[in-house]
Design a protein around this motif. Structure first.
Motif, PDB file in Angstrom:
ATOM      1  N   GLY A   3       0.456  13.505   0.941  1.00  0.00           N
ATOM      2  CA  GLY A   3       0.567  12.145   1.417  1.00  0.00           C
ATOM      3  C   GLY A   3       1.987  11.856   1.877  1.00  0.00           C
ATOM      4  N   LYS A   4       2.167  10.727   2.542  1.00  0.00           N
ATOM      5  CA  LYS A   4       3.476  10.373   3.081  1.00  0.00           C
ATOM      6  C   LYS A   4       4.106   9.238   2.291  1.00  0.00           C
ATOM      7  CE  LYS A   4       2.704  12.155   7.724  1.00  0.00           C
ATOM      8  NZ  LYS A   4       2.749  11.894   9.179  1.00  0.00           N
ATOM      9  N   LEU A   5       5.412   9.382   2.052  1.00  0.00           N
ATOM     10  CA  LEU A   5       6.184   8.420   1.267  1.00  0.00           C
ATOM     11  C   LEU A   5       7.438   8.054   2.042  1.00  0.00           C
ATOM     12  CD1 LEU A   5       6.938   6.959  -1.451  1.00  0.00           C
ATOM     13  CD2 LEU A   5       8.026   9.117  -2.150  1.00  0.00           C
ATOM     14  N   ILE A   6       7.715   6.761   2.142  1.00  0.00           N
ATOM     15  CA  ILE A   6       8.934   6.290   2.793  1.00  0.00           C
ATOM     16  C   ILE A   6       9.890   5.783   1.719  1.00  0.00           C
ATOM     17  CG2 ILE A   6       9.914   4.597   4.394  1.00  0.00           C
ATOM     18  CD1 ILE A   6       7.092   4.677   5.799  1.00  0.00           C
ATOM     19  N   VAL A   7      11.111   6.290   1.739  1.00  0.00           N
ATOM     20  CA  VAL A   7      12.124   5.934   0.744  1.00  0.00           C
ATOM     21  C   VAL A   7      13.199   5.079   1.405  1.00  0.00           C
ATOM     22  CG1 VAL A   7      13.918   6.812  -0.787  1.00  0.00           C
ATOM     23  CG2 VAL A   7      11.742   8.024  -0.615  1.00  0.00           C
ATOM     24  N   ILE A   8      13.554   4.001   0.752  1.00  0.00           N
ATOM     25  CA  ILE A   8      14.684   3.168   1.192  1.00  0.00           C
ATOM     26  C   ILE A   8      15.660   3.104   0.030  1.00  0.00           C
ATOM     27  CG2 ILE A   8      15.424   0.912   2.037  1.00  0.00           C
ATOM     28  CD1 ILE A   8      12.553   0.544   3.110  1.00  0.00           C
ATOM     29  N   GLU A   9      16.789   3.751   0.176  1.00  0.00           N
ATOM     30  CA  GLU A   9      17.747   3.833  -0.925  1.00  0.00           C
ATOM     31  C   GLU A   9      19.107   3.337  -0.463  1.00  0.00           C
ATOM     32  OE1 GLU A   9      18.328   8.118  -1.895  1.00  0.00           O
ATOM     33  OE2 GLU A   9      17.080   8.448  -0.142  1.00  0.00           O
ATOM     34  N   ILE A  89      -1.796   5.453  -1.714  1.00  0.00           N
ATOM     35  CA  ILE A  89      -2.266   6.358  -0.650  1.00  0.00           C
ATOM     36  C   ILE A  89      -3.790   6.412  -0.630  1.00  0.00           C
ATOM     37  CG2 ILE A  89      -2.324   8.776   0.107  1.00  0.00           C
ATOM     38  CD1 ILE A  89       0.584   9.010  -0.939  1.00  0.00           C
ATOM     39  N   ALA A  90      -4.394   6.463  -1.819  1.00  0.00           N
ATOM     40  CA  ALA A  90      -5.861   6.542  -1.910  1.00  0.00           C
ATOM     41  C   ALA A  90      -6.526   5.308  -1.309  1.00  0.00           C
ATOM     42  CB  ALA A  90      -6.285   6.704  -3.373  1.00  0.00           C
TER      43      ALA A  90
END
Length: 295
Positions: A3-9, A89-90
Motif C-alpha cells: 500500500g501507499k503511505l504519504i509522510v509529512i514530517e 488502505i483497506a
C-alpha cells in the motif's frame, strides 16, 4: 502489492499539522499522528496537539491512546500505526503519517523490526538509579558501535533492557509500504520567530494550568520531566525551581535547540522532498503526491 503511505514530517512550529489536514482533505485521506507525547490524553497545549476545529473534519488516529504516566514504547506506536494504516488502505483511503518524532516516523516508514518484549520493571528500576552518562557507558561496553545518541536516556535504557533480554537487533528494516516523504520547515530565523510566537500563544491559552492540573491529580513529576521541553520546564516552574521569566526564556531556547536536532535527524533521511513553505507548499506537495499515486 504494498500500500501507499504519504509522510509529512518537520520541526516544531513548522506548520506540518495544518499542511497535513489540507492535503488529507484534498485527497480524501486520514491522518496518523507521529508524536511521542500526543499519544497521551490531556497532554494538549504542551504537546501542540491539533484541536477538533483544526482537524476540519479529517479523521485523526493515534491521539489520546493512553493515560499520562502509562508506559508507551516505539514498538507500541508502530503496532498501532500499522493497524491504523492498514485499515485506512483497506477502506480505499490514503493514509498520511504526520509528525515530528523522527524515530516514530522512521519506525513506520522504514519498517523497523521491533520487539514486543515487555519491559523488565525490576531492571528498569535499577537502571533509573544511574545518571544518563553512566547508562551510556554501560551500553558502550556491551555495544561499542552503537549509534544511539548519548543524551537520549529513554533509548539508552531501552537498549540496555533489550540487550539483557537478548532481544536487540538494530539495523533490521522490513518496509511495509511504498512511501512518499515530504519535509516541512522554514529558514532558521523565521522558524525561531514562529517558535516564540507559538510558545507565547500556548502560555496564554493555559499551558501552565494544564501541567498544574496533571500534577495535582497525581501524575508524577518524574513522568512529566521525562516528557521533556514544555512539560519539563513547566514542572520545574511549578515546583519553584525556576521563576516564570527564566522558565519562558530557557524553554524557548530549548525548543529552538530541539528543532535544530530535528533538522539534523531529518536531513539524514534519503528521498525526503523538502517543501518551500514560502512558495505555495500545497502546489508543490500535490505535484509530488499526484506523481506518487499514479505510479
Amino acid at each position: 502489492m504494498q500500500g501507499k503511505l504519504i509522510v509529512i514530517e518537520g520541526t516544531n512550529a513548522s506548520g506540518k499539522s495544518g499542511l497535513g489536514v489540507e492535503l488529507a482533505a484534498r485527497y480524501g485521506g486520514e491522518i496518523i499522528s507521529a508524536d511521542s507525547r500526543q499519544v497521551f490524553s490531556r497532554l494538549d497545549l504542551g504537546s501542540g496537539k491539533i484541536t477538533k476545529e483544526e482537524m476540519k473534519g479529517v479523521p485523526h488516529h493515534l491521539l489520546d491512546v493512553c493515560k499520562p504516566g502509562d508506559f508507551f514504547s516505539m514498538a507500541d506506536f508502530q503496532r498501532l500505526a500499522y493497524a491504523a494504516i492498514d485499515d485506512i488502505i483497506a477502506r480505499g483511503k490514503i493514509p498520511f503519517l504526520v509528525g515530528g518524532t523522527g524515530l516514530y516516523v522512521d519506525a513506520v516508514a522504514d519498517g523497523y523490526e521491533l520487539s514486543d518484549c515487555p519491559p523488565d520493571l525490576e531492571l528498569r528500576a535499577h537502571l533509573e538509579t544511574f545518571e544518563t552518562p553512566a547508562l551510556y557507558e554501560m551500553l558502550k561496553e556491551k555495544l561499542p558501535d552503537t549509534d544511539i545518541e548519548p543524551k537520549n536516556r529513554n533509548r539508552v535504557m531501552r537498549a540496555l533492557e533489550r540487550l539483557a533480554a537478548d532481544d536487540y537487533h538494530p539495523g533490521r528494516h522490513t518496509p511495509r509500504y511504498q512511501v512518499l516523504r515530504l519535509g516541512v520547515t522554514w529558514e532558521r530565523e523565521i522558524l525561531k520567530q514562529r517558535i516564540d510566537e507559538r510558545l507565547e500563544r500556548r502560555l496564554q491559552q493555559g499551558m501552565v494550568q494544564e501541567v498544574k492540573d496533571l500534577l495535582d491529580e497525581g501524575v508524577s513529576s518524574e513522568f512529566m520531566m521525562k516528557l521533556g521541553l514544555e512539560y519539563r520546564y513547566l514542572t520545574r516552574y511549578l515546583q519553584d525551581e525556576i521563576c516564570y521569566e527564566q522558565m519562558v526564556e530557557e524553554l524557548g531556547n530549548a525548543i529552538k535547540k530541539f528543532a535544530k536536532r530535528q533538522m539534523t535527524w531529518f536531513r539524514r533521511t534519503k528521498d525526503l522532498h523538502w517543501l518551500d513553505m514560502t512558495q505555495d507548499p500545497i502546489a508543490q506537495a500535490t505535484a509530488l503526491i499526484d506523481a506518487f499515486l499514479e505510479k
